[in-house]
Design a protein around this motif. Structure first.
Motif, mmCIF file in Angstrom:
data_model
loop_
_atom_site.group_PDB
_atom_site.id
_atom_site.type_symbol
_atom_site.label_atom_id
_atom_site.label_comp_id
_atom_site.label_asym_id
_atom_site.label_seq_id
_atom_site.Cartn_x
_atom_site.Cartn_y
_atom_site.Cartn_z
ATOM 1 N N VAL A 1 5.285 -3.056 -11.712
ATOM 2 C CA VAL A 1 4.731 -2.056 -10.797
ATOM 3 C C VAL A 1 5.230 -2.406 -9.408
ATOM 4 O O VAL A 1 5.252 -3.575 -9.026
ATOM 5 C CB VAL A 1 3.185 -2.066 -10.805
ATOM 6 C CG1 VAL A 1 2.629 -1.113 -9.748
ATOM 7 C CG2 VAL A 1 2.638 -1.717 -12.180
ATOM 8 N N TYR A 2 5.644 -1.376 -8.681
ATOM 9 C CA TYR A 2 5.959 -1.616 -7.281
ATOM 10 C C TYR A 2 5.323 -0.543 -6.415
ATOM 11 O O TYR A 2 5.144 0.581 -6.826
ATOM 12 C CB TYR A 2 7.461 -1.731 -7.025
ATOM 13 C CG TYR A 2 8.311 -0.532 -7.353
ATOM 14 C CD1 TYR A 2 8.601 0.435 -6.388
ATOM 15 C CD2 TYR A 2 8.878 -0.386 -8.613
ATOM 16 C CE1 TYR A 2 9.409 1.513 -6.670
ATOM 17 C CE2 TYR A 2 9.696 0.689 -8.900
ATOM 18 C CZ TYR A 2 9.959 1.639 -7.927
ATOM 19 O OH TYR A 2 10.766 2.708 -8.214
ATOM 20 N N GLU A 3 4.953 -0.992 -5.214
ATOM 21 C CA GLU A 3 4.374 -0.076 -4.241
ATOM 22 C C GLU A 3 5.492 0.590 -3.462
ATOM 23 O O GLU A 3 6.497 -0.039 -3.125
ATOM 24 C CB GLU A 3 3.473 -0.838 -3.268
ATOM 25 C CG GLU A 3 2.854 0.057 -2.202
ATOM 26 C CD GLU A 3 2.024 -0.673 -1.174
ATOM 27 O OE1 GLU A 3 1.649 -0.031 -0.174
ATOM 28 O OE2 GLU A 3 1.755 -1.875 -1.362
ATOM 29 N N LYS A 4 5.320 1.859 -3.180
ATOM 30 C CA LYS A 4 6.230 2.593 -2.306
ATOM 31 C C LYS A 4 5.619 2.494 -0.908
ATOM 32 O O LYS A 4 4.899 3.372 -0.460
ATOM 33 C CB LYS A 4 6.357 4.040 -2.761
ATOM 34 C CG LYS A 4 6.932 4.176 -4.171
ATOM 35 C CD LYS A 4 6.952 5.629 -4.593
ATOM 36 C CE LYS A 4 7.527 5.815 -5.972
ATOM 37 N NZ LYS A 4 7.650 7.240 -6.310
ATOM 38 N N SER A 5 5.879 1.392 -0.247
ATOM 39 C CA SER A 5 5.193 1.038 0.996
ATOM 40 C C SER A 5 5.756 1.797 2.202
ATOM 41 O O SER A 5 6.963 1.798 2.445
ATOM 42 C CB SER A 5 5.308 -0.462 1.241
ATOM 43 O OG SER A 5 4.727 -0.796 2.475
ATOM 44 N N ILE A 6 4.843 2.393 2.957
ATOM 45 C CA ILE A 6 5.229 3.095 4.185
ATOM 46 C C ILE A 6 4.575 2.448 5.405
ATOM 47 O O ILE A 6 4.420 3.085 6.440
ATOM 48 C CB ILE A 6 4.878 4.598 4.101
ATOM 49 C CG1 ILE A 6 3.390 4.802 3.812
ATOM 50 C CG2 ILE A 6 5.763 5.305 3.093
ATOM 51 C CD1 ILE A 6 2.908 6.234 3.956
ATOM 52 N N THR A 7 4.252 1.181 5.292
ATOM 53 C CA THR A 7 3.569 0.465 6.366
ATOM 54 C C THR A 7 4.319 0.571 7.695
ATOM 55 O O THR A 7 3.728 0.826 8.726
ATOM 56 C CB THR A 7 3.381 -1.017 5.984
ATOM 57 O OG1 THR A 7 2.645 -1.085 4.771
ATOM 58 C CG2 THR A 7 2.631 -1.777 7.070
ATOM 59 N N GLU A 8 5.612 0.374 7.679
ATOM 60 C CA GLU A 8 6.427 0.438 8.901
ATOM 61 C C GLU A 8 7.319 1.678 8.905
ATOM 62 O O GLU A 8 8.277 1.757 9.673
ATOM 63 C CB GLU A 8 7.305 -0.816 8.999
ATOM 64 C CG GLU A 8 6.538 -2.115 9.007
ATOM 65 C CD GLU A 8 5.746 -2.316 10.284
ATOM 66 O OE1 GLU A 8 6.229 -1.910 11.343
ATOM 67 O OE2 GLU A 8 4.637 -2.886 10.211
ATOM 68 N N ALA A 9 7.015 2.667 8.063
ATOM 69 C CA ALA A 9 7.916 3.804 7.869
ATOM 70 C C ALA A 9 7.543 5.012 8.714
ATOM 71 O O ALA A 9 6.406 5.158 9.158
ATOM 72 C CB ALA A 9 7.926 4.192 6.389
ATOM 73 N N LYS A 10 8.530 5.876 8.874
ATOM 74 C CA LYS A 10 8.347 7.116 9.615
ATOM 75 C C LYS A 10 8.681 8.290 8.683
ATOM 76 O O LYS A 10 9.728 8.317 8.045
ATOM 77 C CB LYS A 10 9.290 7.144 10.819
ATOM 78 C CG LYS A 10 9.227 8.422 11.616
ATOM 79 C CD LYS A 10 10.254 8.402 12.738
ATOM 80 C CE LYS A 10 10.282 9.761 13.408
ATOM 81 N NZ LYS A 10 11.425 9.895 14.303
ATOM 82 N N PHE A 11 7.759 9.253 8.607
ATOM 83 C CA PHE A 11 7.968 10.451 7.790
ATOM 84 C C PHE A 11 9.158 11.231 8.342
ATOM 85 O O PHE A 11 9.233 11.496 9.539
ATOM 86 C CB PHE A 11 6.713 11.315 7.794
ATOM 87 C CG PHE A 11 6.844 12.595 7.018
ATOM 88 C CD1 PHE A 11 6.883 12.583 5.638
ATOM 89 C CD2 PHE A 11 6.941 13.807 7.670
ATOM 90 C CE1 PHE A 11 7.009 13.750 4.914
ATOM 91 C CE2 PHE A 11 7.061 14.990 6.965
ATOM 92 C CZ PHE A 11 7.098 14.959 5.575
ATOM 93 N N VAL A 12 10.088 11.584 7.448
ATOM 94 C CA VAL A 12 11.290 12.314 7.878
ATOM 95 C C VAL A 12 11.511 13.578 7.057
ATOM 96 O O VAL A 12 12.641 14.032 6.897
ATOM 97 C CB VAL A 12 12.551 11.413 7.835
ATOM 98 C CG1 VAL A 12 12.499 10.359 8.916
ATOM 99 C CG2 VAL A 12 12.738 10.780 6.466
#
Length: 131
Positions: free
Chosen positions: A30-41
């Motif tokens: 299992v892996y997380e699709k991490s958006i902790t430091e991400a920007k919606f594009v």
């Protein structure tokens, strides 16, 4: 009159999103699709966000929870290999988003290395050619 809802972003409802990889109903990883430091594009798929990262989940309790949540799927569908996209909402409830018959590994390999992806393909090929 139908009520209307305005969400400022997908994260208004979803706390985290995961991909669970299964072979013959057995959890591979299992892996997380991490958006902790991400920007919606513009793409709701979290790994397509700028600076999003795939992060392997090692928490045994959570892995068991994912297995339990997914078990009915494999009792009712004959899926030999699949990637299940699962959301965890703000109330700690799991939701099945979709099942992928050919899950991609580009982002996973980029962020986590190729070892688990190679193992996935090796086991998948054994399933195909040894049964």
């Amino acid at each position: 009159m139908i009520p209307s809802y305005r969400l400022t972003s997908q994260s208004d409802l979803i706390d985290k999103e995961f991909r669970a990889l299964f072979l013959e109903g057995d959890l591979h990883c299992v892996y997380e699709k991490s958006i902790t430091e991400a920007k919606f594009v513009g793409n709701l798929s979290r790994l397509h966000w700028e600076e999003a990262k795939a992060k392997i989940v090692l928490d045994k309790n959570f892995l068991e929870r994912i297995e339990y949540f997914c078990k009915p799927i494999f009792e009712n569908c004959e899926l030999r290999y699949t990637g299940l996209d699962i959301a965890l909402d703000k109330d700690d409830k799991l939701w099945l988003i979709e099942a992928n018959s050919a899950p991609g590994f580009n982002y996973f390999v980029r962020d986590c290395g190729e070892e688990l992806a190679i193992e996935w393909y090796r086991k998948s090929l054994l399933l195909i050619f040894c049964k």
